[in-house]
Scaffold this motif. Sequence first.
Motif, PDB file in Angstrom:
ATOM      1  N   ASP A   1       0.822  -1.208   0.000  1.00  0.00           N
ATOM      2  CA  ASP A   1       0.000   0.000   0.000  1.00  0.00           C
ATOM      3  C   ASP A   1       0.855   1.255   0.000  1.00  0.00           C
ATOM      4  N   THR A   2       2.101   1.141   0.456  1.00  0.00           N
ATOM      5  CA  THR A   2       2.919   2.343   0.629  1.00  0.00           C
ATOM      6  C   THR A   2       3.942   2.511  -0.503  1.00  0.00           C
ATOM      7  N   GLN A   3       3.865   1.687  -1.545  1.00  0.00           N
ATOM      8  CA  GLN A   3       4.758   1.890  -2.692  1.00  0.00           C
ATOM      9  C   GLN A   3       4.434   3.238  -3.320  1.00  0.00           C
TER      10      GLN A   3
ATOM     11  N   ASP B   1      11.883  -6.147  -8.367  1.00  0.00           N
ATOM     12  CA  ASP B   1      11.822  -6.335  -6.909  1.00  0.00           C
ATOM     13  C   ASP B   1      11.816  -5.002  -6.153  1.00  0.00           C
ATOM     14  N   GLY B   2      11.539  -3.905  -6.859  1.00  0.00           N
ATOM     15  CA  GLY B   2      11.291  -2.629  -6.200  1.00  0.00           C
ATOM     16  C   GLY B   2      12.507  -1.774  -5.918  1.00  0.00           C
TER      17      GLY B   2
ATOM     18  N   GLY C   1      23.896  -2.068 -11.169  1.00  0.00           N
ATOM     19  CA  GLY C   1      23.516  -2.316  -9.778  1.00  0.00           C
ATOM     20  C   GLY C   1      22.954  -3.703  -9.547  1.00  0.00           C
ATOM     21  N   LEU C   2      22.245  -4.193 -10.553  1.00  0.00           N
ATOM     22  CA  LEU C   2      21.611  -5.512 -10.424  1.00  0.00           C
ATOM     23  C   LEU C   2      22.478  -6.626 -10.987  1.00  0.00           C
ATOM     24  N   GLY C   3      23.537  -6.258 -11.717  1.00  0.00           N
ATOM     25  CA  GLY C   3      24.413  -7.272 -12.307  1.00  0.00           C
ATOM     26  C   GLY C   3      23.736  -8.059 -13.409  1.00  0.00           C
TER      27      GLY C   3
ATOM     28  N   LEU D   1      16.295  -6.338 -17.766  1.00  0.00           N
ATOM     29  CA  LEU D   1      15.478  -5.661 -16.741  1.00  0.00           C
ATOM     30  C   LEU D   1      14.010  -6.083 -16.826  1.00  0.00           C
ATOM     31  N   THR D   2      13.778  -7.319 -17.194  1.00  0.00           N
ATOM     32  CA  THR D   2      12.401  -7.823 -17.264  1.00  0.00           C
ATOM     33  C   THR D   2      11.664  -7.476 -15.966  1.00  0.00           C
TER      34      THR D   2
END
Length: 176
Positions: free
Chosen positions: A16-18, A51-52, A82-84, A88-89
């Motif tokens: 709810d807070t995204q 994953d936000g 950053g995600l390696g 970026l699916t």
Amino acid sequence: MNTIGITPSDSANAADTQPTPAEYLARAVELATENVRNAGGPFGAIVVSADGRVFEGVNRVTANLDPSAHAEVTAIRNACQGLGTFDLTGAVLYTSCEPCPMCLATSLWARVERVYFAADREDAADAGFDDAVFYRYFEGTDADRAIMPVAQEALPADRRVAPFTEWSQTAARTEY
Ligand SMILES: Nc1nc2[nH]cnc2c(=O)[nH]1
């Protein structure tokens, strides 16, 4: 706390807070405005991974002498580093301005799931940027493409496709 200043109060209602798309866009616009004061172009972008996780980017074309350093490309590069990953699916791109054809193509190649933008190509044109001109290059007539002719030059077929032949025959290739 994430970069746009919202702290989920607990894991039970974290969904709810995204931040909303409008909140991410407001942050992208803020980045763009700040970037002008930092000798950059008036563009900012945010990638939110599946994953936000939040990755920001601003336009550094003139600062880095890099015509590809648009805000969206910079945010995508930051997210991938950053995600390696180069994939970026499931990610969402929020940008202060409608992506130009290069940024749109980069988003497609990165497998970004969805794009939100604030200002549009005509707003960018009003500020002196060629985004709308380059859209017409792809969407318009031969006359619109006169600014940069592109032509296939004949080569023997085996030479022309040699890189693809090598690729197809390489079992250890990383497909993308
Ligand atoms: N969307 C977008 N358009 C641009 N036109 C020139 N630079 C940029 C940029 O960084 N982003």
